[in-house]
Design a protein around this motif. Sequence first.
Motif, mmCIF file in Angstrom:
data_model
loop_
_atom_site.group_PDB
_atom_site.id
_atom_site.type_symbol
_atom_site.label_atom_id
_atom_site.label_comp_id
_atom_site.label_asym_id
_atom_site.label_seq_id
_atom_site.Cartn_x
_atom_site.Cartn_y
_atom_site.Cartn_z
ATOM 1 N N PHE A 90 39.411 39.348 82.349
ATOM 2 C CA PHE A 90 38.487 40.364 81.863
ATOM 3 C C PHE A 90 37.799 39.925 80.573
ATOM 4 C CE2 PHE A 90 41.011 43.351 84.573
ATOM 5 C CZ PHE A 90 39.948 43.766 85.361
ATOM 6 N N VAL A 91 38.512 39.199 79.721
ATOM 7 C CA VAL A 91 37.880 38.663 78.510
ATOM 8 C C VAL A 91 36.790 37.667 78.889
ATOM 9 C CG1 VAL A 91 38.256 37.307 76.407
ATOM 10 C CG2 VAL A 91 39.941 39.024 77.110
ATOM 11 N N PHE A 92 37.079 36.815 79.861
ATOM 12 C CA PHE A 92 36.094 35.830 80.317
ATOM 13 C C PHE A 92 34.847 36.499 80.876
ATOM 14 C CE2 PHE A 92 34.645 33.994 84.385
ATOM 15 C CZ PHE A 92 33.867 32.952 83.878
ATOM 16 N N TYR A 93 35.029 37.497 81.742
ATOM 17 C CA TYR A 93 33.877 38.185 82.329
ATOM 18 C C TYR A 93 32.993 38.806 81.242
ATOM 19 C CZ TYR A 93 36.044 37.855 86.977
ATOM 20 O OH TYR A 93 36.585 37.407 88.159
ATOM 21 N N ALA A 94 33.628 39.445 80.276
ATOM 22 C CA ALA A 94 32.865 40.079 79.199
ATOM 23 C C ALA A 94 32.135 39.032 78.357
ATOM 24 C CB ALA A 94 33.794 40.914 78.322
ATOM 25 N N ALA A 95 32.799 37.887 78.111
ATOM 26 C CA ALA A 95 32.184 36.828 77.312
ATOM 27 C C ALA A 95 30.947 36.268 77.993
ATOM 28 C CB ALA A 95 33.199 35.713 77.058
ATOM 29 N N ALA A 96 31.004 36.116 79.319
ATOM 30 C CA ALA A 96 29.844 35.600 80.049
ATOM 31 C C ALA A 96 28.655 36.541 79.920
ATOM 32 C CB ALA A 96 30.201 35.392 81.519
ATOM 33 N N VAL A 97 28.895 37.829 80.038
ATOM 34 C CA VAL A 97 27.807 38.798 79.900
ATOM 35 C C VAL A 97 27.259 38.774 78.480
ATOM 36 C CG1 VAL A 97 27.194 41.241 80.029
ATOM 37 C CG2 VAL A 97 28.736 40.249 81.728
ATOM 38 N N LEU A 98 28.139 38.681 77.490
ATOM 39 C CA LEU A 98 27.695 38.588 76.099
ATOM 40 C C LEU A 98 26.832 37.358 75.888
ATOM 41 C CD1 LEU A 98 27.739 39.513 73.162
ATOM 42 C CD2 LEU A 98 29.929 38.303 72.887
ATOM 43 N N GLY A 99 27.172 36.260 76.539
ATOM 44 C CA GLY A 99 26.377 35.044 76.411
ATOM 45 C C GLY A 99 24.935 35.241 76.842
ATOM 46 N N PHE A 100 24.727 35.981 77.933
ATOM 47 C CA PHE A 100 23.360 36.260 78.372
ATOM 48 C C PHE A 100 22.633 37.157 77.376
ATOM 49 C CE2 PHE A 100 25.063 34.894 82.478
ATOM 50 C CZ PHE A 100 24.022 34.102 82.938
ATOM 51 N N ALA A 101 23.339 38.092 76.787
ATOM 52 C CA ALA A 101 22.720 38.960 75.786
ATOM 53 C C ALA A 101 22.272 38.165 74.577
ATOM 54 C CB ALA A 101 23.705 40.051 75.372
ATOM 55 N N LEU A 102 23.098 37.210 74.146
ATOM 56 C CA LEU A 102 22.757 36.397 72.979
ATOM 57 C C LEU A 102 21.632 35.411 73.282
ATOM 58 C CD1 LEU A 102 26.345 35.630 71.622
ATOM 59 C CD2 LEU A 102 24.706 37.310 70.759
ATOM 60 N N ALA A 103 21.512 35.001 74.543
ATOM 61 C CA ALA A 103 20.462 34.045 74.909
ATOM 62 C C ALA A 103 19.074 34.630 74.711
ATOM 63 C CB ALA A 103 20.636 33.605 76.361
ATOM 64 N N ASN A 104 18.931 35.901 75.008
ATOM 65 C CA ASN A 104 17.621 36.549 74.881
ATOM 66 C C ASN A 104 17.846 38.030 74.573
ATOM 67 O OD1 ASN A 104 15.021 37.519 75.073
ATOM 68 N ND2 ASN A 104 14.558 36.523 77.027
ATOM 69 N N PRO A 105 18.193 38.343 73.322
ATOM 70 C CA PRO A 105 18.531 39.731 72.985
ATOM 71 C C PRO A 105 17.429 40.732 73.314
ATOM 72 C CG PRO A 105 19.143 38.249 71.201
ATOM 73 C CD PRO A 105 18.321 37.448 72.172
ATOM 74 N N ALA A 106 16.193 40.359 73.096
ATOM 75 C CA ALA A 106 15.100 41.298 73.315
ATOM 76 C C ALA A 106 15.021 41.751 74.765
ATOM 77 C CB ALA A 106 13.779 40.652 72.889
ATOM 78 N N ASP A 107 15.217 40.848 75.704
ATOM 79 C CA ASP A 107 15.098 41.177 77.128
ATOM 80 C C ASP A 107 16.432 41.536 77.780
ATOM 81 O OD1 ASP A 107 12.377 40.713 77.017
ATOM 82 O OD2 ASP A 107 12.554 38.617 77.660
ATOM 83 N N ASN A 108 17.520 40.903 77.315
ATOM 84 C CA ASN A 108 18.786 40.998 78.037
ATOM 85 C C ASN A 108 19.800 41.982 77.474
ATOM 86 O OD1 ASN A 108 17.716 38.961 79.589
ATOM 87 N ND2 ASN A 108 19.104 37.368 78.871
ATOM 88 N N ALA A 109 19.651 42.371 76.214
ATOM 89 C CA ALA A 109 20.711 43.131 75.554
ATOM 90 C C ALA A 109 21.004 44.464 76.248
ATOM 91 C CB ALA A 109 20.358 43.373 74.092
ATOM 92 N N GLN A 110 19.974 45.188 76.631
ATOM 93 C CA GLN A 110 20.193 46.500 77.236
ATOM 94 C C GLN A 110 20.911 46.387 78.584
ATOM 95 O OE1 GLN A 110 16.644 48.861 77.557
ATOM 96 N NE2 GLN A 110 17.743 50.703 78.190
ATOM 97 N N ALA A 111 20.466 45.449 79.417
ATOM 98 C CA ALA A 111 21.117 45.266 80.717
ATOM 99 C C ALA A 111 22.541 44.757 80.538
ATOM 100 C CB ALA A 111 20.308 44.290 81.572
ATOM 101 N N ALA A 112 22.767 43.881 79.557
ATOM 102 C CA ALA A 112 24.115 43.373 79.299
ATOM 103 C C ALA A 112 25.039 44.501 78.843
ATOM 104 C CB ALA A 112 24.064 42.272 78.241
ATOM 105 N N ALA A 113 24.524 45.392 77.990
ATOM 106 C CA ALA A 113 25.330 46.528 77.533
ATOM 107 C C ALA A 113 25.702 47.429 78.709
ATOM 108 C CB ALA A 113 24.575 47.318 76.476
ATOM 109 N N LEU A 114 24.756 47.658 79.600
ATOM 110 C CA LEU A 114 25.038 48.474 80.782
ATOM 111 C C LEU A 114 26.097 47.815 81.660
ATOM 112 C CD1 LEU A 114 24.421 50.860 82.663
ATOM 113 C CD2 LEU A 114 22.571 49.479 83.663
ATOM 114 N N LEU A 115 25.997 46.505 81.836
ATOM 115 C CA LEU A 115 26.957 45.803 82.671
ATOM 116 C C LEU A 115 28.354 45.806 82.036
ATOM 117 C CD1 LEU A 115 27.566 44.252 85.205
ATOM 118 C CD2 LEU A 115 26.682 42.177 84.128
ATOM 119 N N LEU A 116 28.429 45.653 80.719
ATOM 120 C CA LEU A 116 29.723 45.722 80.049
ATOM 121 C C LEU A 116 30.332 47.117 80.185
ATOM 122 C CD1 LEU A 116 29.032 43.642 76.807
ATOM 123 C CD2 LEU A 116 30.529 43.026 78.710
#
Length: 207
Positions: A90-116
Amino acid sequence: MLDRWTMPLTHRPLEWIAYRLKGRVTPGQVTFGAFLIGISALPLLAWEYYGLALAAILLNRLGDGLDGALARVSHQTSEAGGFLDIGLDFVFYAAAVLGFALANPADNAQAAALLLFAFIGTGTSFLAFAIAAKQQGVERPDFPQKAFYYLEGLTEGTETVMALVIFCLFPAHFPILATVFAAACLITTATRLWGGYWTLRRHEEQP
């Protein structure tokens, strides 16, 4: 949903590898090694090295299956090992989603938060039922090799790995892909809560 078909397919190859690793490494070492490789996907995704991140994700998933196979062939299965395995997953899954959020916060942060948020639902419903099922002595006939009672759902391990692979292959479409997968995870949460509740109720009502 797909785990009941994919897990039997991977059982024999993982067992073949496990027999060759038997006596060389311990299941716990495989668990920690796979986790360290998997968590490296976080900075790789943040730096947008999607190909390397995908390799780290796949190696992590290989190790996740291999540690259990090694534990079985070396007769070292334990509740402690099962707990560590699922916890690090579960830590790994969450870290992967966080990685996408950090890659492009402007576009990805909201969807990453929803997925988390959705991951919290699938994870807690899974683990909460596992605890209650263990206490009630509810068996798990479909997945006897699992350390925890495996409550099925629309999104299980196979679907989650497929989603991470697709995210890495099409990172520009992460917002829509993550939103769709989050919706599927929320459906899983609802069905697990409903199914888990009534499963336990029926078991409690049995003489």
